[in-house]
Design a protein around this motif. Structure first.
Motif, PDB file in Angstrom:
ATOM      1  N   PRO A  35       0.814  -1.222   0.000  1.00  0.00           N
ATOM      2  CA  PRO A  35       0.000   0.000   0.000  1.00  0.00           C
ATOM      3  C   PRO A  35       0.850   1.276   0.000  1.00  0.00           C
ATOM      4  O   PRO A  35       1.888   1.347   0.664  1.00  0.00           O
ATOM      5  CB  PRO A  35      -0.814  -0.117   1.290  1.00  0.00           C
ATOM      6  CG  PRO A  35      -0.032  -1.027   2.159  1.00  0.00           C
ATOM      7  CD  PRO A  35       0.742  -1.936   1.260  1.00  0.00           C
ATOM      8  N   PHE A  36       0.401   2.262  -0.759  1.00  0.00           N
ATOM      9  CA  PHE A  36       1.022   3.582  -0.807  1.00  0.00           C
ATOM     10  C   PHE A  36      -0.066   4.621  -0.599  1.00  0.00           C
ATOM     11  O   PHE A  36      -1.162   4.484  -1.149  1.00  0.00           O
ATOM     12  CB  PHE A  36       1.694   3.843  -2.158  1.00  0.00           C
ATOM     13  CG  PHE A  36       2.963   3.085  -2.366  1.00  0.00           C
ATOM     14  CD1 PHE A  36       4.170   3.595  -1.921  1.00  0.00           C
ATOM     15  CD2 PHE A  36       2.944   1.855  -2.996  1.00  0.00           C
ATOM     16  CE1 PHE A  36       5.352   2.890  -2.120  1.00  0.00           C
ATOM     17  CE2 PHE A  36       4.114   1.143  -3.196  1.00  0.00           C
ATOM     18  CZ  PHE A  36       5.321   1.658  -2.761  1.00  0.00           C
ATOM     19  N   LYS A  37       0.244   5.651   0.185  1.00  0.00           N
ATOM     20  CA  LYS A  37      -0.685   6.772   0.335  1.00  0.00           C
ATOM     21  C   LYS A  37      -0.212   7.873  -0.588  1.00  0.00           C
ATOM     22  O   LYS A  37       0.969   8.243  -0.568  1.00  0.00           O
ATOM     23  CB  LYS A  37      -0.720   7.266   1.782  1.00  0.00           C
ATOM     24  CG  LYS A  37      -1.414   6.305   2.706  1.00  0.00           C
ATOM     25  CD  LYS A  37      -1.520   6.856   4.095  1.00  0.00           C
ATOM     26  CE  LYS A  37      -2.178   5.821   5.001  1.00  0.00           C
ATOM     27  NZ  LYS A  37      -2.227   6.273   6.378  1.00  0.00           N
ATOM     28  N   GLU A  55       3.333  -1.583  -7.056  1.00  0.00           N
ATOM     29  CA  GLU A  55       4.591  -2.297  -6.949  1.00  0.00           C
ATOM     30  C   GLU A  55       5.699  -1.413  -6.387  1.00  0.00           C
ATOM     31  O   GLU A  55       6.612  -1.895  -5.725  1.00  0.00           O
ATOM     32  CB  GLU A  55       5.046  -2.804  -8.329  1.00  0.00           C
ATOM     33  CG  GLU A  55       4.019  -3.669  -9.033  1.00  0.00           C
ATOM     34  CD  GLU A  55       3.086  -2.869  -9.934  1.00  0.00           C
ATOM     35  OE1 GLU A  55       2.748  -1.714  -9.604  1.00  0.00           O
ATOM     36  OE2 GLU A  55       2.679  -3.407 -10.976  1.00  0.00           O
ATOM     37  N   SER A  56       5.639  -0.097  -6.672  1.00  0.00           N
ATOM     38  CA  SER A  56       6.673   0.837  -6.248  1.00  0.00           C
ATOM     39  C   SER A  56       6.088   2.240  -6.166  1.00  0.00           C
ATOM     40  O   SER A  56       4.945   2.469  -6.574  1.00  0.00           O
ATOM     41  CB  SER A  56       7.824   0.835  -7.262  1.00  0.00           C
ATOM     42  OG  SER A  56       7.369   1.322  -8.509  1.00  0.00           O
ATOM     43  N   LYS A  57       6.898   3.190  -5.656  1.00  0.00           N
ATOM     44  CA  LYS A  57       6.446   4.587  -5.600  1.00  0.00           C
ATOM     45  C   LYS A  57       6.165   5.122  -6.998  1.00  0.00           C
ATOM     46  O   LYS A  57       5.183   5.815  -7.218  1.00  0.00           O
ATOM     47  CB  LYS A  57       7.505   5.475  -4.933  1.00  0.00           C
ATOM     48  CG  LYS A  57       7.557   5.367  -3.452  1.00  0.00           C
ATOM     49  CD  LYS A  57       8.547   6.381  -2.889  1.00  0.00           C
ATOM     50  CE  LYS A  57       8.586   6.311  -1.383  1.00  0.00           C
ATOM     51  NZ  LYS A  57       9.453   7.343  -0.812  1.00  0.00           N
ATOM     52  N   THR A  58       7.045   4.793  -7.940  1.00  0.00           N
ATOM     53  CA  THR A  58       6.860   5.257  -9.320  1.00  0.00           C
ATOM     54  C   THR A  58       5.562   4.726  -9.898  1.00  0.00           C
ATOM     55  O   THR A  58       4.813   5.457 -10.550  1.00  0.00           O
ATOM     56  CB  THR A  58       8.050   4.807 -10.199  1.00  0.00           C
ATOM     57  OG1 THR A  58       9.256   5.298  -9.623  1.00  0.00           O
ATOM     58  CG2 THR A  58       7.907   5.314 -11.605  1.00  0.00           C
ATOM     59  N   ALA A  59       5.278   3.456  -9.648  1.00  0.00           N
ATOM     60  CA  ALA A  59       4.033   2.864 -10.148  1.00  0.00           C
ATOM     61  C   ALA A  59       2.827   3.537  -9.497  1.00  0.00           C
ATOM     62  O   ALA A  59       1.823   3.800 -10.167  1.00  0.00           O
ATOM     63  CB  ALA A  59       4.013   1.364  -9.887  1.00  0.00           C
ATOM     64  N   VAL A  75       3.568  10.968  -3.429  1.00  0.00           N
ATOM     65  CA  VAL A  75       3.536   9.873  -2.456  1.00  0.00           C
ATOM     66  C   VAL A  75       3.868  10.453  -1.094  1.00  0.00           C
ATOM     67  O   VAL A  75       4.871  11.138  -0.941  1.00  0.00           O
ATOM     68  CB  VAL A  75       4.527   8.747  -2.837  1.00  0.00           C
ATOM     69  CG1 VAL A  75       4.553   7.677  -1.761  1.00  0.00           C
ATOM     70  CG2 VAL A  75       4.167   8.144  -4.182  1.00  0.00           C
ATOM     71  N   ILE A  76       3.009  10.200  -0.112  1.00  0.00           N
ATOM     72  CA  ILE A  76       3.221  10.776   1.220  1.00  0.00           C
ATOM     73  C   ILE A  76       3.650   9.738   2.244  1.00  0.00           C
ATOM     74  O   ILE A  76       3.966  10.097   3.359  1.00  0.00           O
ATOM     75  CB  ILE A  76       1.981  11.563   1.700  1.00  0.00           C
ATOM     76  CG1 ILE A  76       0.726  10.715   1.659  1.00  0.00           C
ATOM     77  CG2 ILE A  76       1.821  12.822   0.885  1.00  0.00           C
ATOM     78  CD1 ILE A  76      -0.509  11.403   2.201  1.00  0.00           C
ATOM     79  N   SER A  77       3.623   8.463   1.914  1.00  0.00           N
ATOM     80  CA  SER A  77       4.146   7.441   2.833  1.00  0.00           C
ATOM     81  C   SER A  77       4.531   6.196   2.087  1.00  0.00           C
ATOM     82  O   SER A  77       4.187   5.997   0.969  1.00  0.00           O
ATOM     83  CB  SER A  77       3.112   7.097   3.891  1.00  0.00           C
ATOM     84  OG  SER A  77       2.018   6.400   3.348  1.00  0.00           O
TER      85      SER A  77
END
Length: 77
Positions: A35-37, A55-59, A75-77
Motif C-alpha cells: 500500500p502507498f498513500k 509495486e513501487s512509488k513510481t508505479a 507519495v506521502i508514505s
C-alpha cells in the motif's frame, strides 16, 4: 445587421480523460504490491489522500496520473 466574425485564438484540447485498466490505473493481477498513500492535488477540487496498492512509488504515481491526469500526485508514505 450582421455580426462581425472575430478570429478564434489558438486553442488546443488538453488530455483530460482518465485511463483505466490492468497495469494502467491499478496493478495487474498476481503482481506483488504494497500500500502507498498518495496526495492528489487538482485546482478544480479539494486535495485528497488516497491509499492504493502498487509495486513501487513510481508505479503509484503513474496509477494516480492515469486516474487524475491533470492533478499533481505525490507519495506521502
Amino acid at each position: 445587421m450582421t455580426m462581425k466574425e472575430e478570429p478564434i485564438t489558438f486553442q488546443w484540447q488538453e488530455e483530460t480523460i482518465s485511463r483505466y485498466g490492468d497495469g494502467v490505473s491499478h496493478p495487474k493481477k498476481g503482481v506483488k504490491t504494497k500500500p502507498f498513500k498518495i496526495l492528489v492535488r487538482n485546482g478544480q477540487m479539494a486535495a485528497m489522500k488516497v491509499e492504493l496498492r502498487a509495486e513501487s512509488k513510481t508505479a503509484a504515481i503513474n496509477y494516480g496520473k492515469a486516474r487524475w491526469p491533470n492533478a499533481v500526485i505525490e507519495v506521502i508514505s
